[in-house]
Each structure stands twice: as structure tokens, then as C-alpha cells.
Design a protein around this motif. Structure first.
Motif, PDB file in Angstrom:
ATOM      1  N   VAL A 172       0.843  -1.201   0.000  1.00 42.42           N
ATOM      2  CA  VAL A 172       0.000   0.000   0.000  1.00 42.42           C
ATOM      3  C   VAL A 172       0.880   1.253   0.000  1.00 42.42           C
ATOM      4  O   VAL A 172       0.610   2.214  -0.725  1.00 42.42           O
ATOM      5  CB  VAL A 172      -0.981  -0.025   1.197  1.00 42.42           C
ATOM      6  N   GLN A 173       1.949   1.237   0.788  1.00 38.73           N
ATOM      7  CA  GLN A 173       2.814   2.411   0.819  1.00 38.73           C
ATOM      8  C   GLN A 173       3.478   2.655  -0.544  1.00 38.73           C
ATOM      9  O   GLN A 173       3.638   3.783  -0.967  1.00 38.73           O
ATOM     10  CB  GLN A 173       3.849   2.287   1.932  1.00 38.73           C
ATOM     11  N   ASP A 174       3.824   1.573  -1.242  1.00 40.04           N
ATOM     12  CA  ASP A 174       4.455   1.726  -2.558  1.00 40.04           C
ATOM     13  C   ASP A 174       3.467   2.095  -3.655  1.00 40.04           C
ATOM     14  O   ASP A 174       3.797   2.806  -4.585  1.00 40.04           O
ATOM     15  CB  ASP A 174       5.125   0.398  -2.989  1.00 40.04           C
ATOM     16  N   GLU A 175       2.260   1.546  -3.561  1.00 42.28           N
ATOM     17  CA  GLU A 175       1.378   1.584  -4.732  1.00 42.28           C
ATOM     18  C   GLU A 175       0.181   2.512  -4.618  1.00 42.28           C
ATOM     19  O   GLU A 175      -0.432   2.855  -5.623  1.00 42.28           O
ATOM     20  CB  GLU A 175       0.865   0.162  -5.019  1.00 42.28           C
ATOM     21  N   VAL A 176      -0.210   2.872  -3.394  1.00 43.74           N
ATOM     22  CA  VAL A 176      -1.401   3.719  -3.259  1.00 43.74           C
ATOM     23  C   VAL A 176      -0.966   5.163  -3.092  1.00 43.74           C
ATOM     24  O   VAL A 176      -0.499   5.563  -2.022  1.00 43.74           O
ATOM     25  CB  VAL A 176      -2.296   3.273  -2.077  1.00 43.74           C
ATOM     26  N   THR A 177      -1.100   5.907  -4.167  1.00 41.75           N
ATOM     27  CA  THR A 177      -0.731   7.316  -4.113  1.00 41.75           C
ATOM     28  C   THR A 177      -1.926   8.101  -4.620  1.00 41.75           C
ATOM     29  O   THR A 177      -2.726   7.589  -5.398  1.00 41.75           O
ATOM     30  CB  THR A 177       0.490   7.605  -5.008  1.00 41.75           C
ATOM     31  N   GLY A 178      -2.056   9.314  -4.154  1.00 41.00           N
ATOM     32  CA  GLY A 178      -3.122  10.178  -4.664  1.00 41.00           C
ATOM     33  C   GLY A 178      -4.513   9.734  -4.271  1.00 41.00           C
ATOM     34  O   GLY A 178      -5.487  10.059  -4.946  1.00 41.00           O
ATOM     35  N   SER A 179      -4.643   8.971  -3.197  1.00 38.43           N
ATOM     36  CA  SER A 179      -5.979   8.636  -2.697  1.00 38.43           C
ATOM     37  C   SER A 179      -5.869   8.616  -1.179  1.00 38.43           C
ATOM     38  O   SER A 179      -4.847   8.200  -0.642  1.00 38.43           O
ATOM     39  CB  SER A 179      -6.409   7.273  -3.238  1.00 38.43           C
ATOM     40  N   ASP A 180      -6.912   9.108  -0.512  1.00 32.88           N
ATOM     41  CA  ASP A 180      -6.802   9.137   0.947  1.00 32.88           C
ATOM     42  C   ASP A 180      -7.641   8.030   1.576  1.00 32.88           C
ATOM     43  O   ASP A 180      -8.130   8.150   2.696  1.00 32.88           O
ATOM     44  CB  ASP A 180      -7.154  10.516   1.509  1.00 32.88           C
TER      45      ASP A 180
END
Ligand code: PGA
Length: 254
Positions: free
Chosen positions: A30-38
Motif C-alpha cells: 500500500v505504501q508503494d502503490e497507493v498514491t493520490g488517494s486518501d
């Protein structure tokens, strides 16, 4: 405020060692792949793992710890039971209440659940309150009546301030663990109905601000379509929460 949220309900699965490994994979992905969403993520392991799993979740970010149940009393001679305050003291922020498995196998009814909700809120926990109809109820065309009754008896006794803390989960029983997901239209229809009931019991603002999750065979393939519905704010995930890749893909589905 209404938020996007994915909760993983591990049910009675995993050992502590399996659980720690799973959480470490999920948090890394999640830290590597989830960007731009809260999107917020709640991990709900069995009681004995809460403290250790909680320590492994990155602090202050999107990850939160949740429990799967609590007792309705504050403390006392209730051998084998776990209070809301105990959960709070080991770092839980959320607690699932009214899951259909608890209603079915442990005979938890709306009256008991209303007491559990009070206990959870008094301890500062955020309840994830589950409602949902059986196949029989759906086929008898009684879904809306049934859910409206679960909401009225179980949930709508709360004050406005208390209700602010609640997340609602719509989990059609016929879809749980069966591989048979509700269509996005079926989910949206019931979610919109739940929101309308909240507006009636409280007000339009409360309805707009309530996070309503869908649960029942949600997976990496169908999550995007389900979460694209206007009244579906996320998911309560069972089976797919036990696989790091699947759970991460669901989290990425917003
Ligand atoms: P499932 O379970 O995703 O395995 O269907 C959902 C739930 O019971 O919360």
C-alpha cells in the motif's frame, strides 16, 4: 465527514505469525502503490493479535486497527469476554458490530447490539455496524423493511453526536463467503435506501456524512465497479482480506 474506507475482517483465521507476515506485505504494497488517494484502511484481526498487529501498522497514516466484536458490559464477571475499553486500551479504533455471523451463530439481536453500540461508543471506539438481508428475505421482496428495522432497532437510538462516529456496512447474507456478489446496482439501491433512512432519523447532513461500506464477496475484480457507485464508500472484506495482493488491489480500487 464521509470517507473512503476498506476494512479487512479476518474472522477466525490466521495465526499471529501469519497475521504479522500478511500485515507487513499489505503495508509495504500500500505504501508503494497507493498514491493520490486518501482511502482509509482498517485491519480487524482476532482479539489475541490486536496488540501485536497494531504495533506493526504505520502510525498516523491511513492504517487503523479494529476488532470484530465486543461485550456490552463495561467490566465484570463475564468469563471469556472482551470489553470495549480493553480493545481501546490495546490500540483498537474501530469495532465491527452486528455482523451476520454474530447475529446467526451467537444469537445477537438488535436489542443486544444497541447495548454493544453504546458500550463501544462510551469507550471511544468507532462502530462498524452491519445490516443485511438473507436470500429468503430478498426473494420475499422484504429487503427494505428488514433493513429499516435493523437500523431502527439497532442503530437509530443513538444521539446525533454518537451517530457521527458510526460506519454502516451493508452485507447481504447471501453474498457473504459465497462468491455471489451483489451487483453494483443492487448494492447502490440498498446503500441509497440506508442513506435515506439516516436522513429521516437524523438529518440530511448526517446522511451525507455517513460512510456506508458494502460487504459480501467483494474482491479485486469487482471492487472498482462497486466503489464507483455514488453511495458505496468502501468495503468490508472477508476472504480477500487474507491475501495481500487481493486486499491491496481492493484498496487501490478508488
Ligand atoms: P466475504 O466476507 O468478503 O468473505 O464475503 C465479508 C464479511 O463477512 O464481512
Amino acid at each position: 465527514m464521509r470517507k473512503n474506507l476498506v476494512a479487512g475482517n479476518w474472522k477466525m483465521n490466521m495465526t499471529l505469525q501469519d497475521g504479522l507476515a500478511l500485515v507487513s506485505e499489505i503495508t509495504n504494497m500500500v505504501q508503494d502503490e497507493v498514491t493520490g488517494s486518501d482511502v482509509q484502511v482498517v485491519i480487524c484481526p482476532p482479539f489475541p493479535f490486536l496488540s501485536a498487529i497494531g504495533k506493526q501498522l504505520p502510525e498516523g497514516g491511513r492504517f487503523h486497527l479494529g476488532a470484530q466484536n465486543c461485550h456490552q458490559k463495561e467490566s465484570g464477571a463475564y468469563t471469556g469476554e472482551v470489553s470495549a475499553r480493553m480493545l481501546q486500551s490495546v490500540g483498537a479504533e474501530y469495532v465491527i458490530l452486528g455482523h451476520s455471523e454474530r447475529r446467526q451463530y451467537f444469537r445477537e439481536d438488535n436489542e443486544l447490539l444497541s447495548q454493544k453500540l453504546k458500550a463501544a461508543l462510551a469507550a471511544g471506539l468507532k462502530p462498524i455496524f452491519c445490516v443485511g438481508e438473507s436470500l429468503e428475505t430478498r426473494e420475499a421482496d422484504d429487503t427494505f423493511n428488514f433493513i429499516s428495522q435493523q437500523l431502527k432497532e439497532g442503530l437509530f437510538h443513538l444521539s446525533n453526536e454518537e451517530f457521527d462516529q458510526v460506519v454502516v456496512a451493508y452485507e447481504p447474507i447471501w453474498a457473504i463467503g459465497t462468491g455471489k456478489t451483489a451487483t453494483s446496482a443492487q448494492a447502490q439501491e440498498v446503500h441509497a435506501f440506508i442513506r435515506e433512512q439516516i436522513a429521516r432519523a437524523y438529518d440530511a447532513e448526517a446522511a451525507e456524512n455517513t460512510t456506508i461500506l458494502y460487504g459480501g464477496s467483494a474482491n479485486a475484480q469487482n471492487a472498482r465497479e462497486l466503489f464507483s457507485q455514488p453511495d458505496v464508500d468502501g468495503g468490508l472484506i472477508g476472504g480477500a482480506a487474507l491475501k495481500s495482493r487481493d486486499f491491496t488491489e481492493i484498496i487501490k480500487s478508488f
